[in-house]
Design a protein around this motif. Structure first.
Motif, PDB file in Angstrom:
ATOM      1  N   ARG A 208     -27.834 -27.852 -29.489  1.00 52.86           N
ATOM      2  CA  ARG A 208     -27.422 -27.245 -28.233  1.00 52.86           C
ATOM      3  C   ARG A 208     -25.996 -27.658 -27.866  1.00 52.86           C
ATOM      4  O   ARG A 208     -25.192 -26.838 -27.428  1.00 52.86           O
ATOM      5  CB  ARG A 208     -28.414 -27.660 -27.148  1.00 52.86           C
ATOM      6  CG  ARG A 208     -28.270 -26.859 -25.952  1.00 52.86           C
ATOM      7  CD  ARG A 208     -29.537 -26.541 -25.248  1.00 52.86           C
ATOM      8  NE  ARG A 208     -29.171 -25.700 -24.133  1.00 52.86           N
ATOM      9  CZ  ARG A 208     -29.788 -25.695 -22.980  1.00 52.86           C
ATOM     10  NH1 ARG A 208     -30.840 -26.441 -22.802  1.00 52.86           N
ATOM     11  NH2 ARG A 208     -29.367 -24.903 -22.006  1.00 52.86           N
ATOM     12  N   VAL A 211     -23.604 -25.757 -30.086  1.00 48.79           N
ATOM     13  CA  VAL A 211     -23.418 -24.370 -29.647  1.00 48.79           C
ATOM     14  C   VAL A 211     -22.476 -24.324 -28.443  1.00 48.79           C
ATOM     15  O   VAL A 211     -21.580 -23.487 -28.361  1.00 48.79           O
ATOM     16  CB  VAL A 211     -24.787 -23.719 -29.316  1.00 48.79           C
ATOM     17  CG1 VAL A 211     -24.597 -22.386 -28.599  1.00 48.79           C
ATOM     18  CG2 VAL A 211     -25.611 -23.538 -30.583  1.00 48.79           C
ATOM     19  N   GLU A 212     -22.657 -25.260 -27.515  1.00 46.54           N
ATOM     20  CA  GLU A 212     -21.779 -25.304 -26.337  1.00 46.54           C
ATOM     21  C   GLU A 212     -20.329 -25.526 -26.751  1.00 46.54           C
ATOM     22  O   GLU A 212     -19.415 -25.103 -26.069  1.00 46.54           O
ATOM     23  CB  GLU A 212     -22.218 -26.421 -25.374  1.00 46.54           C
ATOM     24  CG  GLU A 212     -23.566 -26.208 -24.729  1.00 46.54           C
ATOM     25  CD  GLU A 212     -23.586 -25.102 -23.685  1.00 46.54           C
ATOM     26  OE1 GLU A 212     -22.498 -24.710 -23.216  1.00 46.54           O
ATOM     27  OE2 GLU A 212     -24.694 -24.624 -23.359  1.00 46.54           O
ATOM     28  N   ASP A 214     -19.015 -24.249 -29.334  1.00 46.58           N
ATOM     29  CA  ASP A 214     -18.691 -23.137 -30.237  1.00 46.58           C
ATOM     30  C   ASP A 214     -18.784 -23.499 -31.701  1.00 46.58           C
ATOM     31  O   ASP A 214     -17.987 -23.048 -32.519  1.00 46.58           O
ATOM     32  CB  ASP A 214     -17.278 -22.595 -29.941  1.00 46.58           C
ATOM     33  CG  ASP A 214     -17.276 -21.745 -28.689  1.00 46.58           C
ATOM     34  OD1 ASP A 214     -18.336 -21.168 -28.386  1.00 46.58           O
ATOM     35  OD2 ASP A 214     -16.230 -21.687 -28.020  1.00 46.58           O
ATOM     36  N   ARG A 216     -21.542 -22.979 -33.792  1.00 44.51           N
ATOM     37  CA  ARG A 216     -22.868 -22.445 -34.136  1.00 44.51           C
ATOM     38  C   ARG A 216     -23.216 -22.702 -35.607  1.00 44.51           C
ATOM     39  O   ARG A 216     -24.362 -23.015 -35.922  1.00 44.51           O
ATOM     40  CB  ARG A 216     -22.907 -20.945 -33.818  1.00 44.51           C
ATOM     41  CG  ARG A 216     -24.301 -20.374 -33.971  1.00 44.51           C
ATOM     42  CD  ARG A 216     -24.333 -18.859 -33.825  1.00 44.51           C
ATOM     43  NE  ARG A 216     -25.562 -18.373 -34.433  1.00 44.51           N
ATOM     44  CZ  ARG A 216     -26.566 -17.821 -33.762  1.00 44.51           C
ATOM     45  NH1 ARG A 216     -26.488 -17.667 -32.470  1.00 44.51           N
ATOM     46  NH2 ARG A 216     -27.656 -17.423 -34.391  1.00 44.51           N
ATOM     47  N   THR A 234     -32.483 -19.572 -36.167  1.00 45.90           N
ATOM     48  CA  THR A 234     -31.543 -18.629 -35.547  1.00 45.90           C
ATOM     49  C   THR A 234     -31.998 -18.221 -34.144  1.00 45.90           C
ATOM     50  O   THR A 234     -31.166 -18.052 -33.254  1.00 45.90           O
ATOM     51  CB  THR A 234     -31.329 -17.360 -36.410  1.00 45.90           C
ATOM     52  OG1 THR A 234     -32.592 -16.956 -36.896  1.00 45.90           O
ATOM     53  CG2 THR A 234     -30.365 -17.590 -37.537  1.00 45.90           C
ATOM     54  N   LEU A 237     -30.888 -20.805 -31.747  1.00 47.85           N
ATOM     55  CA  LEU A 237     -29.451 -20.731 -31.455  1.00 47.85           C
ATOM     56  C   LEU A 237     -29.117 -19.528 -30.568  1.00 47.85           C
ATOM     57  O   LEU A 237     -28.277 -19.628 -29.665  1.00 47.85           O
ATOM     58  CB  LEU A 237     -28.651 -20.685 -32.762  1.00 47.85           C
ATOM     59  CG  LEU A 237     -28.814 -21.929 -33.645  1.00 47.85           C
ATOM     60  CD1 LEU A 237     -27.989 -21.811 -34.915  1.00 47.85           C
ATOM     61  CD2 LEU A 237     -28.426 -23.198 -32.897  1.00 47.85           C
ATOM     62  N   ASP A 238     -29.809 -18.412 -30.824  1.00 48.89           N
ATOM     63  CA  ASP A 238     -29.596 -17.234 -29.965  1.00 48.89           C
ATOM     64  C   ASP A 238     -29.924 -17.578 -28.514  1.00 48.89           C
ATOM     65  O   ASP A 238     -29.209 -17.200 -27.588  1.00 48.89           O
ATOM     66  CB  ASP A 238     -30.499 -16.075 -30.416  1.00 48.89           C
ATOM     67  CG  ASP A 238     -30.034 -15.517 -31.758  1.00 48.89           C
ATOM     68  OD1 ASP A 238     -28.891 -15.829 -32.161  1.00 48.89           O
ATOM     69  OD2 ASP A 238     -30.826 -14.795 -32.418  1.00 48.89           O
ATOM     70  N   PHE A 240     -29.886 -20.549 -27.120  1.00 42.26           N
ATOM     71  CA  PHE A 240     -28.864 -21.445 -26.549  1.00 42.26           C
ATOM     72  C   PHE A 240     -27.632 -20.655 -26.119  1.00 42.26           C
ATOM     73  O   PHE A 240     -27.011 -20.962 -25.112  1.00 42.26           O
ATOM     74  CB  PHE A 240     -28.439 -22.512 -27.568  1.00 42.26           C
ATOM     75  CG  PHE A 240     -29.532 -23.496 -27.922  1.00 42.26           C
ATOM     76  CD1 PHE A 240     -30.622 -23.692 -27.095  1.00 42.26           C
ATOM     77  CD2 PHE A 240     -29.448 -24.235 -29.099  1.00 42.26           C
ATOM     78  CE1 PHE A 240     -31.624 -24.594 -27.419  1.00 42.26           C
ATOM     79  CE2 PHE A 240     -30.440 -25.149 -29.434  1.00 42.26           C
ATOM     80  CZ  PHE A 240     -31.534 -25.324 -28.596  1.00 42.26           C
ATOM     81  N   GLU A 241     -27.310 -19.624 -26.918  1.00 42.13           N
ATOM     82  CA  GLU A 241     -26.121 -18.825 -26.569  1.00 42.13           C
ATOM     83  C   GLU A 241     -26.392 -17.943 -25.362  1.00 42.13           C
ATOM     84  O   GLU A 241     -25.536 -17.744 -24.505  1.00 42.13           O
ATOM     85  CB  GLU A 241     -25.703 -17.984 -27.775  1.00 42.13           C
ATOM     86  CG  GLU A 241     -24.797 -18.778 -28.698  1.00 42.13           C
ATOM     87  CD  GLU A 241     -24.432 -18.031 -29.964  1.00 42.13           C
ATOM     88  OE1 GLU A 241     -23.549 -18.517 -30.683  1.00 42.13           O
ATOM     89  OE2 GLU A 241     -25.029 -16.967 -30.235  1.00 42.13           O
ATOM     90  N   ALA A 242     -27.614 -17.425 -25.300  1.00 45.37           N
ATOM     91  CA  ALA A 242     -27.957 -16.516 -24.197  1.00 45.37           C
ATOM     92  C   ALA A 242     -28.039 -17.265 -22.861  1.00 45.37           C
ATOM     93  O   ALA A 242     -27.743 -16.713 -21.819  1.00 45.37           O
ATOM     94  CB  ALA A 242     -29.279 -15.824 -24.496  1.00 45.37           C
ATOM     95  N   PRO A 244     -26.439 -20.405 -21.560  1.00 46.84           N
ATOM     96  CA  PRO A 244     -25.573 -21.592 -21.665  1.00 46.84           C
ATOM     97  C   PRO A 244     -25.996 -22.657 -20.656  1.00 46.84           C
ATOM     98  O   PRO A 244     -26.601 -22.337 -19.633  1.00 46.84           O
ATOM     99  CB  PRO A 244     -24.179 -21.067 -21.339  1.00 46.84           C
ATOM    100  CG  PRO A 244     -24.286 -19.605 -21.219  1.00 46.84           C
ATOM    101  CD  PRO A 244     -25.717 -19.214 -21.135  1.00 46.84           C
TER     102      PRO A 244
END
Ligand SMILES: O=C(O)CCC(=O)C(=O)O
Ligand SMILES: [Fe+2]
Length: 496
Positions: A208, A211-212, A214, A216, A234, A237-238, A240-242, A244
């Motif tokens: 996480r 991902v924060e 950038d 990934r 995946t 990760l999706d 976590f991106e969706a 923040p």
């Protein structure tokens, strides 16, 4: 500034509370051992029984028919099958160590709460920030060039990582996680899981943070290596991106000057001020001149050395220790600066101890000012990580205190012990640092001596204590109390 007594925070400041906590920990460990022993006893009983029950089968192996032809074999088999397994089912079902579980449940409310644990974690943050320590230095017990004989465990480091993550400090969180991982020995991973720290949790927090930041790809690489997470890596990760990370509340802010002054690397510029014997402030000093060190002329700050007799310090601490209460100090802009245990003088004064009168008299001798034993004298004990956020002692506003007694024109403070690890009093605006040394007295004017204009340069703070504790006794000296001894008074520009 307002004071609020928070009894639940006691663990953070009072050694006695921590001592109780350690004792309770010992009792809980004993109870855990007795729980394990009881399970052990059950296990060995079961193993012994299983072994015994298997014996006839072993004896019959390969000649079952002949074996069962003997009534002294067939009868026991029937009896055993009818009776023993029913009893065994009962025995297996019977709970073990209920008493110990009950004891633990009963004690849970006495243990620190989440808020206290978080506060203790904030102390680690504050010390790391103040001294500019890297996470691995902190985790290895290295603070401000002092090596402490202690380290933080995988679980401790993970907790600190979570706090940094909460505040949105992803790089630091990653550093703490990586230390935590190196401390998480393989053979103990099952044990750590019991304590709420699975390899999966660690990997997810790490991913996480990545991902924060950038990163990934790096996060993906990490998750696919994790057997229980690889399949859905995946989608993690999706997610976590969706969604923040939303930063909830913020870390305590520590000024750059505060940090610089608190570090042992700070060395003051040599001043033109000097040391001398003061025998003029009050009649007492003619007889017993005091060693005085001038720290600053504007604002006027002085230090007196070797003021307090050992015996008085002992008595004062002994008197204060059992009455200390963990305290939050509120200011208008900052509502949460817990800084230590605190005891208003009036609570102690009720005991009518001569040592209190003696010390108040000493303060009068040193300052040449009138000091009343109302509730304006405090004893403060700073424990691990406790500090005093930068502020002035004057109010420069009308409130019940200033209406009754005027503003806090001066402050006098006794250092009751040596606090070499942190704990200095600093005046960030004028580059002044006063180490906390037993028997020393710090005295300064918060207002201009003649006009009584407030002096913003008197803003001061106490550095966090990172080993041991610091004791001070401080008095705020009020304007109106000086009415009869300070007749010269000119109206100033900045007066409220
Ligand atoms: O403990 C210190 O060094 C500062 C305490 C203080 O500023 C106060 O009590 O007003
Ligand atoms: Fe102060």
């Amino acid at each position: 500034m307002f004071w609020k007594v928070e009894s639940r925070k006691e663990f953070l400041v009072a050694e006695s509370a921590n001592m109780d906590l350690m004792q309770l920990d010992g009792e809980l460990i004993d109870s855990l051992m007795s729980y394990a022993d009881k399970i052990d006893q059950k296990v060995s009983k079961l193993k012994r029984l299983a072994q015994e029950l298997r014996q006839p089968l072993e004896a019959a192996k390969g000649r079952e028919e002949e074996y069962l032809g003997n009534p002294l074999h067939s009868f026991p088999l029937i009896r055993h099958m009818y009776q023993d397994w029913q009893y065994l089912a009962e025995f297996m079902k019977k709970p073990v160590g209920e008493e110990e579980i009950g004891f633990l449940r009963k004690k849970l409310p006495e243990l620190p709460w989440q808020a206290e644990t978080e506060e203790a974690t904030v102390y680690i943050f504050r010390i790391a920030e103040t001294h500019g320590m890297m996470p691995w230095e902190m985790a290895n017990g290295l603070i401000d060039n002092v090596r402490l004989n202690s380290t933080l465990s995988a679980l401790d480091c993970f907790e600190v990582a979570k706090l940094y993550f909460k505040w949105g400090y992803f790089k630091q969180a990653l550093q703490w996680i990586s230390i935590s991982k190196t401390r998480l020995q393989e053979e103990y991973s099952g044990v750590y899981e019991v304590l709420g720290m699975s390899g999966q949790d660690v990997a997810l927090l790490q991913a996480r943070c990545l991902v924060e930041l950038d990163l990934r790809d790096v996060a993906l690489e990490l998750l696919v290596k994790q057997p229980d997470l690889a399949e859905h890596s995946t989608s993690w990760l999706d997610q976590f991106e969706a969604y923040p990370h939303m930063t909830v509340d913020s870390p305590p802010t520590l000024g750059e000057d505060f940090k610089r002054l608190c570090r042992s690397s700070f060395s003051p510029k040599p001043s033109k001020l000097h040391c001398r014997y003061n025998s003029t402030t009050s009649p007492f000093l003619i007889l017993a001149p005091l060693k005085m060190e001038q720290i600053s002329l504007e604002p006027y700050i002085v230090v007196y050395h070797d003021i307090l007799p050992e015996g008085d310090i002992h008595q004062l601490i002994a008197l204060a220790e059992p009455r200390l209460r963990a305290t939050l100090a509120f200011t208008e802009d900052k509502s949460d600066s817990v800084f230590g245990a605190f005891l208003p003088f009036k609570d102690m004064n009720s005991s009518g101890e001569p040592v209190l009168d003696r010390l108040t008299q000493r303060m009068r001798d040193i300052t040449g000012l009138q000091i009343h034993q109302r509730n304006r004298i405090n004893i403060i004990k700073y424990g691990f990580g406790a500090h005093y956020a930068a502020r002035h002692d004057f109010f420069n506003e009308t409130n019940s205190e200033t209406e009754g007694y005027g503003d806090r024109m001066a402050t006098v403070m006794f250092y009751l012990n040596d606090a070499p690890n942190g704990g200095a009093t600093v005046f960030p605006r004028i580059n002044v640092k006063v180490p906390a040394e037993r028997g020393k007295v710090l005295f300064w004017y918060n207002l201009d001596g003649e006009t009584h204009d407030v002096d913003p340069k008197t803003v001061h703070a106490a550095c966090p204590v990172f080993h041991g504790s610091k004791w001070v006794m401080a008095a705020w000296i009020h304007e109106y109390d000086q009415m009869f001894i300070q007749p010269i008074y000119r109206e100033g520009k900045m007066k409220h």
